[in-house]
Design an enzyme around this catalytic site. Sequence first.
Site, mmCIF file in Angstrom:
data_model
loop_
_atom_site.group_PDB
_atom_site.id
_atom_site.type_symbol
_atom_site.label_atom_id
_atom_site.label_comp_id
_atom_site.label_asym_id
_atom_site.label_seq_id
_atom_site.Cartn_x
_atom_site.Cartn_y
_atom_site.Cartn_z
ATOM 1 N N ASP A 165 3.795 5.986 0.272
ATOM 2 C CA ASP A 165 4.358 4.697 -0.689
ATOM 3 C C ASP A 165 5.206 5.158 -2.013
ATOM 4 O O ASP A 165 4.259 5.623 -2.997
ATOM 5 C CB ASP A 165 3.193 3.862 -1.077
ATOM 6 C CG ASP A 165 3.418 2.497 -1.507
ATOM 7 O OD1 ASP A 165 4.924 2.301 -1.498
ATOM 8 O OD2 ASP A 165 2.854 1.687 -2.003
ATOM 9 N N ASP A 211 11.978 1.986 -0.713
ATOM 10 C CA ASP A 211 10.692 1.941 -0.495
ATOM 11 C C ASP A 211 10.083 2.426 0.884
ATOM 12 O O ASP A 211 10.438 1.954 1.802
ATOM 13 C CB ASP A 211 10.283 0.516 -1.005
ATOM 14 C CG ASP A 211 8.612 0.394 -0.635
ATOM 15 O OD1 ASP A 211 7.735 1.183 -1.154
ATOM 16 O OD2 ASP A 211 8.169 -0.904 -0.070
#
Length: 433
Positions: free
Chosen positions: A105, A300
């Site tokens: 992440d 992301d």
Amino acid sequence: MAALSLLSLIFFTLCLLASSSSSKAPNPTTFTLPLSPIFTKHPSLDPIKTLNSLSSASLTRARHLKHHKSNPPIAKTQVSPHSYGGYSISLSFGTPPQTIPFLLDTGSSLVWFPCTSRYLCTDCAFPDVDPGKIPSFMPKQSASSKILGCQNPKCEWISGPNVLSRCQDCIPAFPDFIVGCSIFSIRQPAGIAGFGRSQESLPSQLGLSKFSHCLISRRFDDSTQSSDLVLYRGSTSDAKTPGVKYTPFLKNPVSNNSAFREYYYLNLRKVLVGGKSVNIPYKYLVPSDDGNGNGGTVVDSGSTFTFMEKPVFEPVAHAFAKQMANFPRAADVESQSGLSPCFNVSGVKAEAVKFPELAFHFKGGAKLELPVENYIALAGNSSVCLTIISDNGFGPDNSVGPAIILGNFQQQNFYVEYDLENERFGFRQQSCK
């Protein structure tokens, strides 16, 4: 994506295997970590249900990133895709080492994992997830793990700056790797390896100079296929990776809202559909100059489909639909999948359809030209959909936070490099198998 509670910090020994580097940069230390699948159950056989699940998860993720609030040499690992939208890596903590899967992440910074055999995951009924069998770390089985007391300054990473005034007990601090310990979460079937820009992230704690990954195609979801996450510790100087296009990170575009400082902002200049630039208001392409972090583009790995706010998405979708005017809209598929626009291509093989090209043009001339499979998804035997989502139903404050979030679906089969030392983002299309 996750809403966490009852999260404490624990000091650990993080185990990484060092390896030699093939880079010509000066003496970087290298490590190799496998990115492996966590679960093996087959996802839904209904492609529309799968797309709906992924688009819903992507919107949930976008809400989290946009409304994020501040919390009171080389390593290589394998990255694996999952049908719930994420890519996982495996890390070993403790003495003796316990290997736990983490979702990669870049949109958050804290590293945390489940740390109880009774870990509770709410809304974790994904096709490939058994909530009762989520791997957890057992602190009592590790000789090198110690709980940090609430007077340790690093507890502010989670509980905010006022934690010391609420603290009654204290356990001495330890200078090594810090991991969050969770007993329950929402929609989070594994731990999180935060690779964001804050001090608690894995790159910051390890002192990485850069890291890179190559995400394999989503057709390998929940399979044994994997690819590499490479971590560089030690200076790599200004050396550029052959064939890689670079664009600089925006340096600390957020001055007032610290919640957005952990994101990797890019300077997106324009979006092209079919080779033509789409008319997008400039204020959505770059963060606002009021210091609140609204607008702009972030990359992301934790988001599945790319998100665009309505003023960005609508002209992009309109340009796409205009160039697909020979095919009727599949309104029923749009309502069921959560994606739009979708088209009925019955009678024509999907691979024979000429789709408009989709590209992102960044500062410095770097152009991310996506292959069709990175922005078009099959929805049954006769329909296809654009895999970009927007913010219907976000409410009156939907312009908070980044306006564009580049998700991992659009990063498939690209070598992607986060050069932290030189403050730049690089990419190169290649097969990641």
